[in-house]
Structure formats: structure tokens, C-alpha cells
Design an enzyme around this catalytic site. Sequence first.
Site, PDB file in Angstrom:
ATOM      1  N   TYR A   1       0.815  -1.209   0.000  1.00 39.53           N
ATOM      2  CA  TYR A   1       0.000   0.000   0.000  1.00 39.53           C
ATOM      3  C   TYR A   1       0.854   1.267   0.000  1.00 39.53           C
ATOM      4  CZ  TYR A   1      -2.825   3.891   1.493  1.00 39.53           C
ATOM      5  OH  TYR A   1      -3.420   5.125   1.545  1.00 39.53           O
TER       6      TYR A   1
ATOM      7  N   HIS B   1      -2.628  16.866  -2.605  1.00 47.80           N
ATOM      8  CA  HIS B   1      -3.054  16.978  -1.210  1.00 47.80           C
ATOM      9  C   HIS B   1      -2.852  18.383  -0.629  1.00 47.80           C
ATOM     10  CE1 HIS B   1      -3.508  12.743  -1.566  1.00 47.80           C
ATOM     11  NE2 HIS B   1      -3.571  12.494  -0.271  1.00 47.80           N
TER      12      HIS B   1
ATOM     13  N   ARG C   1     -12.767  32.591  46.289  1.00 54.61           N
ATOM     14  CA  ARG C   1     -12.706  31.524  47.296  1.00 54.61           C
ATOM     15  C   ARG C   1     -12.324  30.179  46.677  1.00 54.61           C
ATOM     16  NH1 ARG C   1     -17.602  29.257  50.281  1.00 54.61           N
ATOM     17  NH2 ARG C   1     -18.735  30.936  49.250  1.00 54.61           N
TER      18      ARG C   1
ATOM     19  N   GLU D   1     -11.709   5.982   4.315  1.00 54.00           N
ATOM     20  CA  GLU D   1     -11.313   6.644   5.564  1.00 54.00           C
ATOM     21  C   GLU D   1     -12.605   7.108   6.237  1.00 54.00           C
ATOM     22  OE1 GLU D   1      -8.610   9.491   3.930  1.00 54.00           O
ATOM     23  OE2 GLU D   1      -7.227   7.925   3.250  1.00 54.00           O
TER      24      GLU D   1
END
Length: 494
Positions: free
Chosen positions: A54, A84, A281, A411
Site C-alpha cells: 500500500y 493533497h 474563594r 477513511e
Amino acid sequence: MIHQISAGHLTQDMIDDIITHGYKLQLGDDSRQRIVRCREYLDRKIAEADKPIYGVTTGFGSLCDINIDADQMAELQINLMMSHACGIGERMPNEIVKIMLLLKVQSLSYGYSGIKLDTVERLIDFFNNDIYPIVYQQGSVGASGDLVPLAHLCLPLVGLGEVEWKGERMTGAEILHRMGWEPIRLGSKEGLALLNGTQNMSALAVWSLIKAKRLVAWADTIAAMSLEAFDGRMEPFNVAVHLVRSHKGQIATAVNMNKLLKGSQMIAQPKVNVQDPYSFRCIPQVHGAVKDTLSYVKSVVDIEINAATDNPTVCPDDDLIISAGNFHGEPIALPMDFLCIAMSELGNISERRTYKLVSGKRGLPSFLVAEPGLNSGFMIAQYTAASIVSQSKTLCMPSSADSIPTSQGQEDHVSMGANSGTKLLRVTDNTERVLAIELFTAAQALDFRRPLRSSPVIERLHEAYRQVVPFIDHDVVMYPHIAQTVKFLREYTL
């Protein structure tokens, strides 16, 4: 000064030191050997391969079933980087880009990525010469890692994309020409090694943690000044109270408040009020919870920045090339969302203290100014803090709660961790501004308690602050003083 990249543990404090003091990077001998050995192993496996690998001999994402011929492998990697690079929006700050470069080098140096040595060395060249690739904040879904921002980070290696160098923006081709460098010739798998990974998310996390650590220390100190100015009580900071609950951050905050206010005339004055509001406080409980959150997030991010997170993972010792999911950002997306909430809360309680100081209570004038009515004083400084705090609250929706499938469903679950990181960055910056407004207000209120003196620590801070921001007698243009206070927070050493 040189920082040697090695298999040793990289910490966030080391990164802070490297970035702040301008260290140069250098690969250690062990890292060089690991990189070369892994690359040689990958080349052998490609030559011997009788089935697809892959991202090496196949396409990417949902195109993983398409085989690529040997003579197209280099083209495949360049195409990956170009396709990309789809980032948009605001630029990533240069400091974070530099951390991205460092973390990418660190991750590749472990020898599980199949990267070539000259490619890693060129990333180091960019770091050492303060060359900042132009990276955009929007585009990553946090799996398969930070594909979009890392594409922008690495395009200049091959003469594409853009960089900033010495304040000038130019193309990747131009910076290579000016430096006398040839474009890197990518080998098989290298584009994937460069683009896969969590270095964008991790850099956002590291930078935010560095800043958050400083702001948490400031929050205690400013709160101590506010407590003095509000004529608050010291009993809630008695350590005995906090030992019966035992949260580490809570105890540490109580101890710190006692240290900060030791020797104060103001805190020792008899008090008319029986109790203080929660924003005073409950400082140990709220600030302490933020500190505990910070500690947890730091422990997770420390693991991430010492990991190999690209895909596939190349394991020469085990004779394996495994396509899995180390690029998935979920391990740090969830903690970054958690820290985002914590930093928002730190700003939230700070704004409440500012509100109390301008409310005309406990002998302080309304809005901390002479002749209220004719003068508005610090009225709108509190408005500004309220506006910022409200924005931070809206940014606290966890990005990691969302997932939108990508790559034709291959994906199908993503972390959205990059959005967690950019939100965290923004909320951390917001909190810095809110704390600055509290300091601006607390210093003004403290002056109305004269001639009483606070502790030596608070008086030194007040004196240093008054060198850059004056007491406000009557209305003036306020925004330069707020901006100067933010600058003071960044430069003054506690």
C-alpha cells in the site's frame, strides 16, 4: 547550539528550549543508520515484491487497489504532494511551523518510514535556516494524519509551494535557487512518509501546552493581586482544607497562593466580609483542576511526539511492512479538546474576578476611576473580557466528537484533531488576553488600597508593570494599555 536528533526521549521542555534559543538540528549517527537501514530494506522488498504494498506500489486511500508500475513510483509521490496541498484559511504561525519541521524529522528518524536520508536532511536544512513553509490552518481531518498541512510543509522540498524566509514570501523554487539546493528527488513511499503523520496536530498541542504552562502560573499570580485588591480572605487557601480533598493541582495552587501573599499587610488586615465570592474563594479548586488537566494532556502529547505515525509502518527487524492506523489523531484529539475546555475555564474565572473589581464593592470606586459617571473607567475593559470569554466558550464544542467520512468511505472515521488543535490555539490566546485584562484591572484596584502594601512578590510585579502601564486617573484611550499588558505577560519573568 546543536540539538542532536536521536532515539532518546524528546520532551516539550526541550522543544521550548530549542525554539526559544535558536538551536540547530543535527542527525545523530544512530538515527542516520536507522534511516538508511530502513530505506535499504524497503528497496529490497519492492524489488522482491510479488504482491501490492500500500502506498508504495499502489494508489492511496480508496485507490489502494490500483497498482502502480515501477517507473511511475516517483511520479506517484509528487502527484500525492501536489494533489493533497488543499489548505486554506489563516496561515499557521511560524513558531508552530518550525515545531512541525522538528517533529517530522524526529518521527522519521526512528527508521520506520522508509524515507531517504537526503530528504530528512533537507527538512533539517529548512529548520536550521529558519525557512518557514507556508502552511494553512484549515484542511486536515486528523486522519490519515495531517495530510493537507504536511503537504504544504513539504512541497518546497521539491521546489513547489511557498515559504517565508527573512520576512519575504517566495516560491519553493525560489528558495531552493537562493540556497543553491537541488529539488529533492522523491523515491517510492517518500511522499506518503512526509504527508502521513500527526505533526501538525502535535505541533499545535505542544505550542499550546508551552503557552498554557506559562498562563497557569500567571493566573495564580494575577489572582493573588486581585484577591488583595478586593480585600479578600486568606482562609480558603489554608492547605489543611485542600489535603482533605487531595487533588494535586488544588493543593499546589493553595500552597502557591500562600507563597505569593506571604508578608502582605493587606491580607493581614481584619476583614469585614465573612465570605468571598467563588471566583476568589475557589481559586485552588478551579486553577488546580486546570493544572491537573495540563499535566494529563502533557503526558499524552509526550508519547505522541516520540512516535512514528506515518503509514505503512516499515519494520526491518520484523521483516514487515504493515498498513495500519498510527496516523489517526484520536489519541491527542480528545486531550486537546479537554485542554481547550480547561483553558476556557481559566479565562472564565479570571473575567469574574475582573467583574467584581469594577463593581464598586468593598471600598473600591465604581469602575476604578475618579468621578464615575463623568468617567467610565474600566467598565468596557470588563466588557471586552466578557466578549472574549464568551467566544472561548463557543469554541469548547469538542471537535473530536465529530467525524465525516472521506476518500469514498475508505477513511470512514476521522479524528478532526487538527480542528481540536486550532481551537485550542485560539482559546489559549484568548485566555492570555483575559488574564491581561485582569492584571490591568487588579493593578488599578490595588493602588486604591494604599498606603497598605501587598507581599514582596506582588509589589515587585506591580512596580514592574507600572513601568509600562500607568495608573488611570481619568478616561483615556484604553486599547494600547491592554495590548501593552499582553506584551508584558509574554516578556516578564515570574
